[in-house]
Design an enzyme around this catalytic site. Structure first.
Site, PDB file in Angstrom:
ATOM      1  CG  HIS A   1      -0.092  -0.006   2.515  1.00 53.97           C
ATOM      2  ND1 HIS A   1       0.326   1.148   3.128  1.00 53.97           N
ATOM      3  CD2 HIS A   1       0.425  -1.036   3.242  1.00 53.97           C
ATOM      4  CE1 HIS A   1       1.040   0.833   4.193  1.00 53.97           C
ATOM      5  NE2 HIS A   1       1.119  -0.481   4.287  1.00 53.97           N
TER       6      HIS A   1
ATOM      7  CG  HIS B   1      12.219  -4.684 -14.217  1.00 47.21           C
ATOM      8  ND1 HIS B   1      13.041  -5.387 -15.044  1.00 47.21           N
ATOM      9  CD2 HIS B   1      11.371  -5.606 -13.685  1.00 47.21           C
ATOM     10  CE1 HIS B   1      12.720  -6.672 -15.032  1.00 47.21           C
ATOM     11  NE2 HIS B   1      11.705  -6.828 -14.204  1.00 47.21           N
TER      12      HIS B   1
HETATM   13  C1  LIG Z   1      23.729  -6.039  -8.624  1.00 49.26           C
HETATM   14  C2  LIG Z   1      24.063  -6.516 -10.020  1.00 49.26           C
HETATM   15  C3  LIG Z   1      23.322  -5.626 -11.047  1.00 49.26           C
HETATM   16  C4  LIG Z   1      25.551  -6.337 -10.209  1.00 49.26           C
HETATM   17  O1  LIG Z   1      25.927  -6.794 -11.447  1.00 49.26           O
HETATM   18  P1  LIG Z   1      27.452  -6.501 -11.947  1.00 49.26           P
HETATM   19  O2  LIG Z   1      27.677  -5.051 -12.081  1.00 49.26           O
HETATM   20  O3  LIG Z   1      27.657  -7.359 -13.165  1.00 49.26           O
HETATM   21  O4  LIG Z   1      28.329  -6.947 -10.705  1.00 49.26           O
HETATM   22  P2  LIG Z   1      29.380  -8.105 -10.523  1.00 49.26           P
HETATM   23  O5  LIG Z   1      28.779  -9.435 -10.807  1.00 49.26           O
HETATM   24  O6  LIG Z   1      30.616  -7.690 -11.264  1.00 49.26           O
HETATM   25  O7  LIG Z   1      29.662  -8.016  -8.958  1.00 49.26           O
HETATM   26  C5  LIG Z   1      30.275  -6.892  -8.397  1.00 49.26           C
HETATM   27  C6  LIG Z   1      30.380  -7.142  -6.911  1.00 49.26           C
HETATM   28  O8  LIG Z   1      29.063  -7.086  -6.335  1.00 49.26           O
HETATM   29  C7  LIG Z   1      28.748  -8.367  -5.709  1.00 49.26           C
HETATM   30  N1  LIG Z   1      27.346  -8.643  -6.033  1.00 49.26           N
HETATM   31  C8  LIG Z   1      26.767  -8.596  -7.249  1.00 49.26           C
HETATM   32  N2  LIG Z   1      25.464  -8.854  -7.166  1.00 49.26           N
HETATM   33  C9  LIG Z   1      25.212  -9.080  -5.879  1.00 49.26           C
HETATM   34  C10 LIG Z   1      24.013  -9.407  -5.187  1.00 49.26           C
HETATM   35  N3  LIG Z   1      22.837  -9.512  -5.824  1.00 49.26           N
HETATM   36  N4  LIG Z   1      24.078  -9.536  -3.848  1.00 49.26           N
HETATM   37  C11 LIG Z   1      25.259  -9.415  -3.203  1.00 49.26           C
HETATM   38  N5  LIG Z   1      26.432  -9.111  -3.814  1.00 49.26           N
HETATM   39  C12 LIG Z   1      26.387  -8.951  -5.142  1.00 49.26           C
HETATM   40  C13 LIG Z   1      29.705  -9.368  -6.332  1.00 49.26           C
HETATM   41  O9  LIG Z   1      29.919 -10.454  -5.466  1.00 49.26           O
HETATM   42  C14 LIG Z   1      30.919  -8.509  -6.538  1.00 49.26           C
HETATM   43  O10 LIG Z   1      31.549  -8.354  -5.281  1.00 49.26           O
HETATM   44  P3  LIG Z   1      33.167  -8.167  -5.135  1.00 49.26           P
HETATM   45  O11 LIG Z   1      33.500  -6.920  -5.906  1.00 49.26           O
HETATM   46  O12 LIG Z   1      33.366  -8.029  -3.659  1.00 49.26           O
HETATM   47  O13 LIG Z   1      33.761  -9.393  -5.733  1.00 49.26           O
HETATM   48  C15 LIG Z   1      23.632  -8.007 -10.289  1.00 49.26           C
HETATM   49  O14 LIG Z   1      24.529  -8.904  -9.664  1.00 49.26           O
HETATM   50  C16 LIG Z   1      22.240  -8.308  -9.808  1.00 49.26           C
HETATM   51  O15 LIG Z   1      21.957  -8.648  -8.659  1.00 49.26           O
HETATM   52  N6  LIG Z   1      21.256  -8.146 -10.730  1.00 49.26           N
HETATM   53  C17 LIG Z   1      19.880  -8.413 -10.493  1.00 49.26           C
HETATM   54  C18 LIG Z   1      19.299  -9.029 -11.733  1.00 49.26           C
HETATM   55  C19 LIG Z   1      17.828  -9.352 -11.593  1.00 49.26           C
HETATM   56  O16 LIG Z   1      17.287  -9.558 -10.527  1.00 49.26           O
HETATM   57  N7  LIG Z   1      17.173  -9.371 -12.751  1.00 49.26           N
HETATM   58  C20 LIG Z   1      15.781  -9.675 -12.830  1.00 49.26           C
HETATM   59  C21 LIG Z   1      15.419  -9.941 -14.265  1.00 49.26           C
HETATM   60  S1  LIG Z   1      13.729 -10.298 -14.488  1.00 49.26           S
END
Ligand SMILES: CC(C)(COP(=O)(O)OP(=O)(O)OC[C@H]1O[C@@H](n2cnc3c(N)ncnc32)[C@H](O)[C@@H]1OP(=O)(O)O)[C@@H](O)C(=O)NCCC(=O)NCCS
Length: 214
Positions: free
Chosen positions: A136, A145
């Protein structure tokens, strides 16, 4: 209702299923710049995005839906088309639970089993993905998104273009800044600044820019 879908990637497959489940609409166009010519298949027009102008002129009753998961790309396409808001339709899957006291703008979709509760205001071209919960009094601006199974508890504000990752939780009263990214599984207990990426439990700003895609 006749609908032309713009975008032919993964997100558009789910949008197509929503339209079919609604049962009151017919898909007449599937447009994407991956097509370099127009052709008909099973009475649906396939072609590049620019074919939308001709469709709009020839079939004034057609509604459009930009089915692109990436918030920035979705916004760029909407700006490129330049259509007035009333050219777009709002899609709500029949299994979604949407309060009659909420408002959802044109071009937005509420996916299967999602919940939008009372007095929530959703802007245009918003995605409330599968089983997400918008509690709410939440305010969601254009091109946001909310990913599958994410939960916005009450009175949360999500500014333009922000992306809340899958299964993230945002506690009451928090604000996610413009074009920010909340990582999958995060628990947001502080406001998240614009254009930053926050991850973890509790969520902390990991990167002062948005790096990840959809
Ligand atoms: C947050 C996010 C955008 C980062 O992506 P990225 O820029 O490619 O990041 P990386 O994979 O290079 O990770 C960078 C750092 O963040 C950390 N990290 C990335 N995603 C994380 C998450 N969801 N939770 C905790 N830590 C995360 C990695 O472990 C890494 O840590 P380090 O630097 O200490 O090694 C991605 O991991 C994510 O969670 N995306 C969500 C996607 C989603 O839900 N999509 C829905 C589609 S319908």
């Amino acid at each position: 209702m006749k609908i032309a879908i713009i975008g032919q990637g993964g997100h558009s497959k789910v949008v197509r299923d929503v339209i079919k489940a609604m049962g009151n609409a017919e898909i007449v166009g599937c447009l994407d710049d991956k097509f370099n010519a127009e052709f008909f298949h099973e009475q649906i027009l396939y072609g590049p995005v620019d074919a939308s102008q001709r469709i709009a002129e020839e079939f004034p009753e057609v509604k459009f839906f930009v089915a692109v998961g990436n918030n920035k790309v979705r916004m760029q396409i909407v700006k490129r088309l330049g259509f007035p808001e009333e050219f777009y339709t709002t899609l709500i899957h029949p299994t979604a639970q949407v309060s009659e006291y909420s408002k959802i703008g044109p071009g937005s979709v509420v996916m299967p089993c999602a919940v939008v509760n009372s007095d929530s205001l959703l802007g245009t071209h918003v995605i409330i993905n599968t089983s997400a919960v918008v509690e709410h009094d939440s305010k969601i601006e254009d091109f946001v998104h909310i990913s599958p199974t994410a939960t916005l508890t009450g009175n949360v504000t999500v500014r333009e273009g922000a992306h809340v990752g899958a299964s993230a939780t945002v506690i009451p009263g928090m604000e996610i800044g413009k074009w920010a990214m909340v990582g999958a599984g995060a628990t947001v207990i502080h406001h998240i600044p614009a254009n930053s990426t926050a991850v973890g439990v509790p969520a902390i700003v990991k990167m002062k820019e948005v790096t990840g895609g959809v």
